[in-house]
Write a protein that holds these residues in place. Sequence first.
Motif, PDB file in Angstrom:
ATOM      1  N   ASP A  37    -145.780  69.382  52.502  1.00 38.78           N
ATOM      2  CA  ASP A  37    -146.540  69.718  51.301  1.00 38.78           C
ATOM      3  C   ASP A  37    -147.582  70.783  51.630  1.00 38.78           C
ATOM      4  OD1 ASP A  37    -147.365  68.724  48.389  1.00 38.78           O
ATOM      5  OD2 ASP A  37    -149.199  69.002  49.548  1.00 38.78           O
ATOM      6  N   GLY A  38    -148.280  70.614  52.724  1.00 45.36           N
ATOM      7  CA  GLY A  38    -149.267  71.608  53.139  1.00 45.36           C
ATOM      8  C   GLY A  38    -148.642  72.962  53.415  1.00 45.36           C
ATOM      9  N   ILE A  39    -147.492  72.964  54.084  1.00 41.54           N
ATOM     10  CA  ILE A  39    -146.775  74.216  54.352  1.00 41.54           C
ATOM     11  C   ILE A  39    -146.421  74.901  53.036  1.00 41.54           C
ATOM     12  CG2 ILE A  39    -144.605  75.198  55.231  1.00 41.54           C
ATOM     13  CD1 ILE A  39    -144.697  72.946  57.410  1.00 41.54           C
ATOM     14  N   ALA A  40    -145.911  74.146  52.083  1.00 39.00           N
ATOM     15  CA  ALA A  40    -145.512  74.723  50.791  1.00 39.00           C
ATOM     16  C   ALA A  40    -146.714  75.298  50.054  1.00 39.00           C
ATOM     17  CB  ALA A  40    -144.816  73.667  49.930  1.00 39.00           C
ATOM     18  N   ARG A  41    -147.804  74.568  50.025  1.00 33.23           N
ATOM     19  CA  ARG A  41    -148.998  75.043  49.318  1.00 33.23           C
ATOM     20  C   ARG A  41    -149.566  76.300  49.975  1.00 33.23           C
ATOM     21  NH1 ARG A  41    -151.142  71.069  45.727  1.00 33.23           N
ATOM     22  NH2 ARG A  41    -150.022  69.102  45.944  1.00 33.23           N
ATOM     23  N   LEU A  42    -149.652  76.298  51.305  1.00 31.28           N
ATOM     24  CA  LEU A  42    -150.226  77.450  51.998  1.00 31.28           C
ATOM     25  C   LEU A  42    -149.295  78.663  51.956  1.00 31.28           C
ATOM     26  CD1 LEU A  42    -151.840  75.600  55.028  1.00 31.28           C
ATOM     27  CD2 LEU A  42    -153.065  76.847  53.217  1.00 31.28           C
TER      28      LEU A  42
END
Length: 140
Positions: free
Chosen positions: A88-93
């Motif tokens: 999720d963090g990878i996708a958001r960033l």
Amino acid sequence: MTLVITAVDTLEQVHALRRAVFIEEQGISEADEWDDLDSVAVHVLATLDGVPVGTARLLQNGPVGRIGRICVAKPQRGTGLGADLVRDGIARLSARPGITAIRLGAQVYATGFYEKLGFVVCGPEYDDAGIPHHEMELTL
């Protein structure tokens, strides 16, 4: 059971999880855990049927995104929730313009976990709050 990961504006549940995992369980001091980056970060909270079970915070410094303070409540470890939080963090960033890499500080015992998600060790071992860490990076 319904798992939801969402960005949150209030930090009460985020801080409760971090207190339980980092301060109480891992013995990190309050001075090391609480910093001024919380006020400028995006915080994501994972809930399972409405109960907070994991969190992470996202930061950006120029072209580098950073995922930090990743924690999962003890009963949810080994379920894939940690990987879900990182993805999720990878996708958001990676959706932010100009970000070319994502970094994180991994506790040494967890480097294999992050390697499975595409991160590579990119620096020497260092001490963070008395716990050995490696800087890791995912190039986008």
